[in-house]
Design an enzyme around this catalytic site. Structure first.
Site, mmCIF file in Angstrom:
data_model
loop_
_atom_site.group_PDB
_atom_site.id
_atom_site.type_symbol
_atom_site.label_atom_id
_atom_site.label_comp_id
_atom_site.label_asym_id
_atom_site.label_seq_id
_atom_site.Cartn_x
_atom_site.Cartn_y
_atom_site.Cartn_z
ATOM 1 N N PHE A 112 0.812 -1.220 0.000
ATOM 2 C CA PHE A 112 0.000 0.000 0.000
ATOM 3 C C PHE A 112 0.845 1.270 0.000
ATOM 4 O O PHE A 112 0.380 2.335 -0.405
ATOM 5 C CB PHE A 112 -0.962 -0.010 1.196
ATOM 6 C CG PHE A 112 -0.373 0.454 2.499
ATOM 7 C CD1 PHE A 112 -0.530 1.767 2.919
ATOM 8 C CD2 PHE A 112 0.324 -0.417 3.332
ATOM 9 C CE1 PHE A 112 -0.004 2.207 4.124
ATOM 10 C CE2 PHE A 112 0.853 0.008 4.531
ATOM 11 C CZ PHE A 112 0.693 1.327 4.932
ATOM 12 N N LYS A 113 2.102 1.170 0.442
ATOM 13 C CA LYS A 113 2.956 2.359 0.491
ATOM 14 C C LYS A 113 3.152 2.979 -0.895
ATOM 15 O O LYS A 113 3.434 4.171 -1.013
ATOM 16 C CB LYS A 113 4.312 2.018 1.105
ATOM 17 C CG LYS A 113 4.249 1.366 2.490
ATOM 18 C CD LYS A 113 3.777 2.317 3.545
ATOM 19 C CE LYS A 113 3.665 1.665 4.914
ATOM 20 N NZ LYS A 113 4.927 1.322 5.541
ATOM 21 N N ASP A 114 3.015 2.168 -1.951
ATOM 22 C CA ASP A 114 3.166 2.701 -3.306
ATOM 23 C C ASP A 114 2.118 3.762 -3.626
ATOM 24 O O ASP A 114 2.359 4.640 -4.465
ATOM 25 C CB ASP A 114 3.025 1.574 -4.339
ATOM 26 C CG ASP A 114 4.200 0.621 -4.339
ATOM 27 O OD1 ASP A 114 5.339 1.079 -4.163
ATOM 28 O OD2 ASP A 114 3.974 -0.593 -4.523
#
Length: 471
Positions: A112-114
């Site tokens: 999800f950090k992307d």
């Protein structure tokens, strides 16, 4: 829109001024002077926007010093099918028992950090180019921030990345994603400690204002406001794809370590998004669960922090928690600063008798729960048996907690953390099978790795940065 420090010691600044910074000069975190409000009729008008267009609309009131035409170019070029593999960018899929999954792992590093980091990379490059500056990013990762930052910044002009990670505490796949990168502007430092030790080093460097200025230090950790604001977008997108009609309530369950992911949901709710509950899901490191249940915030020492099978949540000191407490205290920087002084002196603070804490759930929608290794195994196994799909360990923590708090008639959206391949050993333990490896990552664990190991030492990290920047 101007930005202040949560502790009151920073002159108001524009978005572009705080974009490249970490901590505020007084040790606090940058917060917007107010939360823009989104009326339901405006929300209705956003239903058919692409993700990039929605990102522009959500971010526009926070980013008032970048020309709107430039901001729109940045958001639309970031959120594309070419980068995320799907036009929807963050699809919502049915699970069972009133629970849905928000897919947030379609980006380059499968986590999800992307979702925020890809935009941050483009914003950094844009801002550095228009101010003729360069930036040395110092960050800490418990698993996914590091690779997301490095993949977003590799090859960017004027940017170097120095990423601290806890030696031997991440999964083999997570380590390989980071350490196998050979780009000359990427530097990996494995610290012989826990994530909290890495995070403490980043904070110590940020608090050395002379060094920070000389070495042009910035951050991509979740204390970076640019990253938090970008994460707000996927709550709006999920709501628009989940609510039967605009105005209906939707709840979210969020795997929580450093508190940035669920903080973005809090901000969306403050902006007027009809969020019923924000469920904070923790693993065995249940500091946040303890606070939301009792009012006592008591970060653990390194020796008391568990190493678990959901390692990205093996965090005791949640950096972004300060931003929420600032809101809980009525956005009073003096009260916040006094509370954090108590925390520094006594190792904890207690809001159980504070009237604002007693109304926390009704005013802010927060509830919480925790999960164990056995809970993760059971949840992964059941989801696979019932749906044929695999979920990662952190998402499993959130599904476990969500099931305990789901309300009839109110959709519960669980935020996916990563693809299960990043935690293959636990997936195999739960289901007896290994998750599929995406073609672009086949054989990654066998690639040469480039990493420097260090003890827990602020001075050694500072020296390494200086040595590799020539500044």
């Amino acid at each position: 829109m101007k930005y202040l420090s949560s502790r009151g010691g920073m002159t108001p600044q524009d978005f572009s001024e705080i974009l490249l910074e970490g901590l505020a000069p007084d040790g606090g975190l940058a917060v917007p002077e107010f939360y823009p409000q989104v009326a339901l009729h405006v929300l209705e008008s956003w239903k058919h926007l692409s993700y990039g267009e929605l990102a522009f609309e959500v971010l526009r009131p926070f980013v008032t010093d970048i020309p709107e035409a430039d901001l729109k170019v940045l958001t639309t070029k970031t959120y594309t099918k070419a980068v995320y593999g799907t036009e929807e960018i963050t699809p919502v899929r049915e699970l069972f028992d009133g629970i849905k999954i928000l897919e947030l792992s379609n980006g380059p590093t499968l986590a999800f950090k992307d979702m925020a980091m890809q935009l941050l990379g483009n914003l950094f490059e844009y801002q550095l180019a228009r101010t003729n500056r360069e930036l040395n990013i110092l960050g800490a990762t418990s698993g996914d921030t590091g690779s997301a930052a490095q993949y977003a910044m590799r090859g960017k002009k004027g940017v170097r990345v120095f990423m601290l990670s806890p030696l031997g505490k991440m999964s083999a796949f997570q380590r390989a994603q980071m350490y196998s990168l050979q780009d000359p502007n990427i530097f990996n430092i494995a610290v012989d400690g826990l994530f909290d030790d890495c995070q403490d080093i980043v904070k110590a460097v940020s608090e050395d204002l002379l060094y920070k200025s000389q070495q042009k230090i910035g951050t991509v950790n979740s204390i970076n406001w640019g990253r938090i604001s970008a994460q707000v977008v996927y709550y709006f997108n999920a709501y628009l794809r989940t609510a039967e009609k605009i105005g209906d309530p939707v709840s979210f369950a969020v795997p929580s370590g450093n508190f940035g992911n669920v903080l973005a949901g809090h901000i969306a709710r403050q902006m007027g998004l009809p969020i019923r509950k924000l469920i904070v899901a923790t693993n065995e490191n249940n500091v946040l669960d303890e606070f939301f249940k009792t009012g006592v915030y008591r970060p653990r020492k390194s020796a008391e922090t568990y190493i678990t099978s959901s390692p990205s949540m093996d965090i005791s000191k949640a950096s972004n928690f300060e931003r929420f407490v600032y809101d809980l205290l009525g956005r009073d920087p003096k009260a916040l600063k006094a509370l954090w002084q108590t925390l520094a002196k006594e190792g904890q603070f207690d809001l159980s008798e504070d009237s604002r804490f007693k109304h926390l759930e009704t005013d802010f929608g927060f509830q919480s729960g925790s999960s164990s290794h056995q809970n993760r195994l059971d949840t992964i196994r059941e989801v696979h048996a019932r749906t044929g799909t695999l979920i990662d360990t952190h998402t499993a923590d959130a599904v476990k907690v969500a099931r305990e708090l789901v309300e009839p008639g109110v959709p519960m959206v669980v935020l996916e953390t990563a693809l299960p391949v990043k935690f293959a050993e636990t997936i195999q333990e739960a289901t007896g099978q290994m998750p599929a490896v995406p073609p672009q990552f086949m054989g990654i664990e066998g690639l040469p790795q480039r990493v420097v190991e260090m003890p827990i030492s602020v001075d050694m990290v500072k020296a390494f940065i200086a040595q590799n920047t020539g500044l």
